[in-house]
Design a protein around this motif. Structure first.
Motif, PDB file in Angstrom:
ATOM      1  N   GLY A 148      56.207  50.273  19.841  1.00 57.33           N
ATOM      2  CA  GLY A 148      57.490  50.597  20.457  1.00 57.33           C
ATOM      3  C   GLY A 148      57.790  52.073  20.466  1.00 57.33           C
ATOM      4  N   GLY A 149      56.756  52.910  20.430  1.00 52.43           N
ATOM      5  CA  GLY A 149      56.962  54.352  20.535  1.00 52.43           C
ATOM      6  C   GLY A 149      57.792  54.939  19.410  1.00 52.43           C
ATOM      7  N   PHE A 150      57.771  54.324  18.240  1.00 46.53           N
ATOM      8  CA  PHE A 150      58.552  54.744  17.079  1.00 46.53           C
ATOM      9  C   PHE A 150      60.058  54.585  17.306  1.00 46.53           C
ATOM     10  N   GLN A 151      60.462  54.020  18.450  1.00 43.24           N
ATOM     11  CA  GLN A 151      61.886  54.008  18.829  1.00 43.24           C
ATOM     12  C   GLN A 151      62.453  52.624  19.079  1.00 43.24           C
ATOM     13  N   LEU A 167      63.891  53.684  12.925  1.00 46.45           N
ATOM     14  CA  LEU A 167      63.477  54.098  14.256  1.00 46.45           C
ATOM     15  C   LEU A 167      64.007  55.481  14.618  1.00 46.45           C
ATOM     16  N   ALA A 168      63.177  56.220  15.384  1.00 47.53           N
ATOM     17  CA  ALA A 168      63.609  57.466  16.005  1.00 47.53           C
ATOM     18  C   ALA A 168      64.462  57.112  17.230  1.00 47.53           C
ATOM     19  N   PRO A 169      65.311  58.020  17.701  1.00 48.74           N
ATOM     20  CA  PRO A 169      65.533  59.377  17.180  1.00 48.74           C
ATOM     21  C   PRO A 169      66.527  59.453  16.020  1.00 48.74           C
ATOM     22  N   ALA A 170      67.198  58.341  15.689  1.00 52.07           N
ATOM     23  CA  ALA A 170      68.153  58.401  14.575  1.00 52.07           C
ATOM     24  C   ALA A 170      67.446  58.729  13.269  1.00 52.07           C
ATOM     25  N   HIS A 171      66.234  58.192  13.099  1.00 55.48           N
ATOM     26  CA  HIS A 171      65.458  58.430  11.878  1.00 55.48           C
ATOM     27  C   HIS A 171      64.076  58.933  12.292  1.00 55.48           C
ATOM     28  N   ALA A 217      52.330  52.586  18.301  1.00 54.90           N
ATOM     29  CA  ALA A 217      52.923  53.465  17.291  1.00 54.90           C
ATOM     30  C   ALA A 217      52.742  52.889  15.893  1.00 54.90           C
ATOM     31  N   GLY A 218      52.759  51.567  15.788  1.00 57.46           N
ATOM     32  CA  GLY A 218      52.514  50.936  14.495  1.00 57.46           C
ATOM     33  C   GLY A 218      51.103  51.174  14.009  1.00 57.46           C
ATOM     34  N   HIS A 255      57.222  62.559  25.416  1.00 58.40           N
ATOM     35  CA  HIS A 255      58.569  62.174  24.975  1.00 58.40           C
ATOM     36  C   HIS A 255      58.526  61.497  23.614  1.00 58.40           C
ATOM     37  N   VAL A 256      57.571  60.574  23.453  1.00 54.09           N
ATOM     38  CA  VAL A 256      57.448  59.847  22.182  1.00 54.09           C
ATOM     39  C   VAL A 256      57.194  60.811  21.035  1.00 54.09           C
ATOM     40  N   ALA A 257      56.254  61.741  21.236  1.00 45.71           N
ATOM     41  CA  ALA A 257      55.914  62.690  20.171  1.00 45.71           C
ATOM     42  C   ALA A 257      57.107  63.573  19.825  1.00 45.71           C
TER      43      ALA A 257
END
Length: 446
Positions: free
Chosen positions: A210-213, A242-246, A279-280, A334-336
């Motif tokens: 999920g793209g870390f998000q 999850l990003a972008p909050a974390h 991402a996982g 964007h993900v990075a």
């Protein structure tokens, strides 16, 4: 650099297994031993370096001086060199890169550290880039190409699209009862397929993509169920922050905390499998490096499906497959950016390819041939192999990113069945008979 300063770095490097302080703290260095072109005397030089698959790159900048450094002239005369990377010492063959290959790799280095561009601007010469390829025979990458017809590739894309409106359901025989009481303070859920009690089999940790998000717990529970069937053990789905909050390293910290919590509850490392997708998969490989650095016992094996291993976006397939895949370079960028939040993309553990890859457990990497991340998987497999590791790389011909999601279907396509069969086969190859003793049984929890 003055020779006495060089000698201080060399001593510190060797004393601290590749780590130095001062102006080079955190830098990736190696010690290069060359043979004097005129004297035949051996000379040791500390150099900045960059990993590149199964080889390592060094740059003959000489701090932007107008002449090439002495070590460069030495390796031209005798390209057989000795490399110390802090973990091992090995013989290597040095090759000066030319043309487009040199330019692309120098640009990659300059993107990560603008100092290289400053050196080039004042040098008045084309600064050489040299590839160091180990001469000792690494464990070969166990490469398997999984064929597919054009019709099968189209069916996968259609199935992936259909899941947006016709969502599969978790099988009725899935057991969602918690197996162990503690998950390290990290949210998560247990999923177990029938006939796989924890006391006999161990645990699989599953880290979703999920793209870390993004997260989709319902579909992730189905993936966990499928993994429970093929790995033969309960699966703990990690609900990492999850990003972008974390942002980095929050998600990585969560995966590491979950793994440590299992060890704290007397689950032997030898009975844990780490698995992740997209991402996982990145987080799984990053977690291995963090755990190894901390001296924590590593899991029995690790599975990463379509991982991003180099957040510098330097893999050739990112350009070659852009437009062929469901993911684009723009998406990766964007993900990075969202995930890293200013952390350097050319360093580990956030970019696993840039880490020290010796001493890892057996790995299975799976990736589609149309993925922009194809070479992220390939380069990582080659680098692990060069470091002496055991790694299998399955390339699914004609498949895009997230092709593995077809295993969620109530009626899995042939590629999904093949993937599950390959994972089960790999687990069988890596599984060892449990030893008798204090760790021969696992707690079941309440």
């Amino acid at each position: 650099m003055p020779s006495d300063f060089n000698q201080q770095i060399i001593q510190e490097f060797r004393a601290n297994r590749g780590k130095v302080g001062g102006p080079f703290e955190g830098a990736r260095l190696l010690l290069l031993t060359t043979t004097g072109a005129r004297t035949g005397v051996r000379h040791v030089t500390p150099l900045a370096c960059l990993p590149d698959g199964g080889r390592t790159l060094v740059i003959a900048s000489a701090g932007g001086a107008p002449a090439n450094p002495a070590w460069y002239h030495n390796l031209l005369a005798n390209p057989r060199v000795t490399v110390e990377d802090g973990q091992r010492t090995y013989e290597a063959e040095a090759a000066v890169l030319e043309g487009e290959e040199r330019d692309l790799l120098f640009a990659r280095a300059a993107e990560a550290d603008p100092g290289w561009s400053a050196y080039q601007a004042r040098a008045g010469r084309v600064i050489p880039v040299i590839a160091l390829t180990p001469l000792d025979a690494p464990h070969p990458v166990n490469l398997t190409h999984i064929p597919a017809t054009a019709e099968e590739s189209s069916a996968v894309l259609a199935e992936m699209g259909a899941m947006r409106t016709h969502r599969p359901r978790l099988p009725a025989d899935a057991d969602l009862t918690p197996v162990l009481p503690d998950t390290g303070g990290v949210a998560g859920s247990w999923v177990t397929a029938p006939h796989h009690p924890a006391a006999e089999t161990g645990v699989t940790i599953y880290v979703h993509g999920g793209g870390f998000q993004f997260t989709d717990p319902e579909l992730e529970q189905i993936m966990a169920y499928r993994l429970s069937r093929v790995t033969g053990r309960p699966v703990l789905r990690v609900d990492y922050r999850l990003a972008p909050a974390h942002r980095y390293p929050a998600a990585l910290d969560d995966v590491v905390a979950v793994y440590r919590s299992l060890l704290d509850q007397n689950v032997p490392a030898s009975r844990i499998i780490l698995s992740g997708e997209s991402a996982g998969g990145t987080l799984v490989l990053s977690a291995l490096l963090v755990l190894k650095e901390a001296g924590v016992p590593l899991p029995h094996a690790a599975l990463a499906i379509s991982p991003q291993t180099d957040l510098t976006l330097s893999s050739p397939s990112i350009e070659a497959n852009d437009g062929e895949d469901v993911v684009s370079r723009a998406v990766l960028d964007h993900v990075a950016t969202q995930y890293l939040a200013g952390a350097r993309p050319d360093q580990a553990p956030q970019s696993p390819l840039h880490g020290r890859l010796d001493g890892l457990p057996p790995l299975l990497l799976a990736v589609g041939s149309k993925e922009v991340l194809l070479d992220d998987a390939r380069r990582f497999a080659e680098a692990v192999s060069a470091a002496g590791g055991t790694v299998s790389l399955d390339v699914y011909e004609g498949m895009p990113h997230a092709f593995h999601a077809t295993v969620l279907s109530d009626r899995p396509l042939p590629v999904a069945t093949t993937l599950l069969h390959r994972v089960a086969e790999w687990i069988g190859e890596t599984r060892q008979r449990p030893t008798e003793g204090p760790d021969s049984a696992l707690p079941t929890g309440d």
